[in-house]
Enzyme design. Structure first.
Site, PDB file in Angstrom:
ATOM      1  N   GLU A  72      43.958  18.851 -16.591  1.00 27.29           N
ATOM      2  CA  GLU A  72      44.583  20.127 -16.243  1.00 27.29           C
ATOM      3  C   GLU A  72      45.208  20.062 -14.856  1.00 27.29           C
ATOM      4  OE1 GLU A  72      41.703  23.240 -16.739  1.00 27.29           O
ATOM      5  OE2 GLU A  72      41.777  23.093 -18.929  1.00 27.29           O
TER       6      GLU A  72
ATOM      7  N   ASN B 279      38.734  17.936 -18.586  1.00 30.27           N
ATOM      8  CA  ASN B 279      37.730  18.403 -19.532  1.00 30.27           C
ATOM      9  C   ASN B 279      37.447  17.278 -20.523  1.00 30.27           C
ATOM     10  OD1 ASN B 279      37.345  21.112 -18.585  1.00 30.27           O
ATOM     11  ND2 ASN B 279      39.396  21.549 -19.337  1.00 30.27           N
TER      12      ASN B 279
ATOM     13  N   ARG C 288      36.223  16.757 -23.361  1.00 27.71           N
ATOM     14  CA  ARG C 288      35.870  17.318 -24.664  1.00 27.71           C
ATOM     15  C   ARG C 288      37.150  17.787 -25.343  1.00 27.71           C
ATOM     16  NH1 ARG C 288      36.805  22.656 -23.452  1.00 27.71           N
ATOM     17  NH2 ARG C 288      36.333  23.329 -21.337  1.00 27.71           N
TER      18      ARG C 288
END
Length: 666
Positions: free
Chosen positions: A266, A281, A283
């Site tokens: 991000e 992240n 995941r």
């Protein structure tokens, strides 16, 4: 080869993983806390294992119980979903240590990236641009505003914006408590809060053979409470050079930690186009469907394939078209985004399918990812997300139009949702033009939730008329009297009446059909609206020369009216007010069902409090909500006790206002 997968999660993401497993011939195992005993993900799994308790800390955050459940059910792999333990390296190690396949990145990669503080140090060493960290203990006014973030997780939990130094300590406490409840780790860090910036991310997918894919960009700038509301792929309006820079930085981040599986890097894009690394992240993201639809992939299937040791092709497929996702949540944006609970009577999106990456056509298509069906109950313990509605089309404009229309026509019957906000957001001129930043709702929320917002179709008054006539038709049919056509007129005789919220509908059932009076205050001229057809479930009105159809469904006093141009949730008011107890002036009532997590430090009966001062904190749907003093005065009663469950409307405390005016005896 993986034969059986346990999903260490619940709701929508568990159902999403199960869907792919069924297509691959893999059996599925669910885990469930007590409030989820009858949930959709439990019903859809081949087998299920109970996690005793209700709170996430006792159930979905108990890695030892989940590993034991996998072994007991005969699963040979664990998929973590998102949230809960999905970014917990110790849980990944425990899964692997039990001889199970971990459908996720290596624990070392999770440890490196799951702590946002350690990830930033790693990215700085790799040359990725960063926002300078701020030590909360030494913060000055010149460094405001600050953004507090949970080090061990995302999804907006444990995040707070601090604009005044005097608020820093209490916001640190609140952020840490929320992070601990959501992720089992209360570590919080601070960084500058950049206004006017866009939230853009890159989906990566890596295998164990050295291949790393960067699957385009996603824009997730429309957020509330730092949680995403609408996402799209690709991010609109980015220069090609910036897209290339973001993809390169994302691949570098994945390679730096030996990443495997699906992950997201991000970035914050400041005004002027300068990118800053936010976090990785480790995941699958909630918004992964927009990437699947644009690239024609099933990311869950690829996660399973990579976990089995398969190699990715050297290059990903080419991107096609545009996809937009809207998160449908049980919450009221007009009431501070307060979550809503209760029975979900119906959840239907006509035309929506559920197959990931179902490309191969140029016709716009819809997809629905959900963890609920009609008849389910929305509780207080977990996230308010009901469903994700995704539209794909060859162009952004066509995708927005398809998604907006789908949300308008959806049957969402039950508690208040953010559906109307989503419809209006998708049609807002700034959003339609791609003028996006994380302050969108700060600027536009009041206008988007205003009752007077422009609506090209019938409003709440016409919906109330349809509801009243459908109710009358239902009663007349039960009495053997058929409903007939009629017109809208002002009539001198006393009609029957039905009140929904602030709208009183007055009508008569005559030999020629129903006759309706104009609403008090003058809604249209007499003759503007005619009753074309009436049945207990459908009413047709000719409004200003245009025939409009209304589908009416009643659940006791709760009535839902759906039409092609929008939906209305109405509450019928009784003709005569029953005896009731009015809350004492200055009462602090629970705005939602939840758990009291704490009261203000040193707060006791007799204490002086100021207007707007936070007194009690409730936790509902994994977020903390403050209950503040309604006026300056003296705390004369304190009933809130940390750890106690309360229902909506429960009395928490009473503040007697200073120099309060005497009550009028009349």
């Amino acid at each position: 080869m993986i034969e059986s997968v346990l999903v260490a999660n619940r709701g929508e993401i568990a159902c999403r993983v199960f869907r792919t497993c069924r297509e691959l011939g893999i059996s599925t195992v669910a885990v469930y806390a007590d409030p989820d005993a009858g949930a959709l993900h439990v019903r859809e799994a081949d087998t299920a294992v109970r996690l005793p308790g209700a709170a996430p800390a006792d159930t979905y955050l108990r890695g030892d119980l989940i590993v034991a459940a996998a072994l007991a059910a005969g699963a040979d792999a664990v998929h973590p979903g998102y949230g809960f333990l999905s970014e917990n390296a110790e849980f990944a190690r425990a899964v692997l240590g039990a001889g199970l396949v971990w459908v996720g990145p290596p624990p070392e990669a999770i440890a490196a990236m799951a702590s946002k503080t350690r990830a930033k140090k790693l990215m700085a060493a790799a040359g990725v641009p960063l926002l300078a960290p701020v030590d909360p203990a030494a913060a000055t006014g010149a460094e405001l505003p600050l953004l507090l973030k949970a080090a061990a997780g995302g999804g907006g939990r444990g995040m707070r914006v601090v604009r005044e130094l005097g608020d820093l300590d209490q916001e640190l406490t609140a952020a840490s408590a929320e992070a601990r409840a959501a992720f089992g780790d209360g570590e919080v860090f601070a960084e500058p809060y950049v206004t006017g910036a866009r939230h853009v991310e890159v989906q990566v997918l890596a295998d164990a053979h050295g291949t790393v894919w960067a699957l385009g960009t996603r824009d997730c700038s429309l957020q509330r409470r730092h949680q995403k509301v609408i996402e799209e792929c690709p991010a609109p309006g980015l220069p090609d050079a910036l897209r290339t820079e973001l993809a390169g930085a994302a691949v570098a981040a994945a390679r730096a930690v030996g990443y495997r599986g699906a992950g997201t890097v991000e970035f914050l894009i400041a005004e002027g186009g300068r990118p800053y690394f936010l976090e990785m992240n480790t995941r699958l993201q909630v918004e992964h469907p927009v990437t699947e639809e644009v690239f024609g992939l099933d990311l869950v299937a690829l996660q399973l394939s990579v976990a089995e040791g398969a190699a990715l092709p050297p290059r990903p497929p080419a991107a096609r078209g545009h996809a937009v996702e809207a998160r449908l949540c049980a919450e009221d944006p007009a009431d501070g985004w307060a979550p809503r609970t209760g029975r979900l009577h119906a959840l239907e999106v006509p035309g929506a399918g559920g197959v990931a990456g179902s490309g191969g056509t140029t016709a716009p298509r819809l997809r629905l990812d959900t963890g609920y069906t009609g008849g389910d109950t929305i509780g207080v313990h977990y996230d308010p997300l009901l469903a994700k509605v995704i539209a794909w089309a060859p162009t952004r404009e066509a995708a927005l139009r398809r998604l907006r229309d789908a949300l308008r026509r959806a049957r969402v019957h039950g508690p208040v949702t953010n559906r109307e906000l989503l419809v209006r957001s998708l049609g807002h001129p700034d959003f339609a033009a791609g003028r996006l930043d994380t302050g969108f709702y700060d600027r536009h929320l009041d206008a988007l939730t205003a009752l007077t917002a422009q609506d090209p179709g019938p409003g709440a008054w016409h919906a109330a008329v349809a509801a009243a006539l459908a109710d009358a038709a239902s009663r007349s049919l039960r009495g053997g009297v058929p409903a007939r056509l009629g017109g809208w007129r002002n009539v001198p005789s006393a009609p029957q009446s039905k009140t929904y919220g602030d709208h009183e509908v007055r009508y008569r059932a005559t030999r020629d059909g129903f006759v309706v009076e104009a609403e008090a205050g003058g809604v249209g001229d007499a003759g503007d609206v005619w009753v074309v057809a009436v049945s207990p479930s459908r009413v047709s009105l000719r409004i200003g020369g245009v025939v409009r159809h209304f589908d009416v469904t009643a659940y006791g006093d709760e009535v839902h009216v759906d039409s092609a141009t929008g939906a209305h949730r109405l509450l019928a008011r009784p003709r005569f007010a029953g005896p009731g107890r009015t809350a004492e002036a200055g009462s602090l009532l629970a705005p939602m069902p939840g758990t009291v997590v704490r009261v203000a430090d040193g707060l006791t009966e007799g204490a002086r409090v100021g207007a707007g001062q936070p007194l009690v904190w409730l936790e509902a749907m994994k977020m903390e909500h403050r209950v503040v003093a309604p006026a300056s005065g003296t705390l004369t009663a304190l009933l809130a006790v940390p750890g106690r469950q309360v229902e909506v409307g429960a009395l928490l405390a009473v503040v007697t206002a200073t120099d309060a005016p005497e009550e009028d005896p009349s």
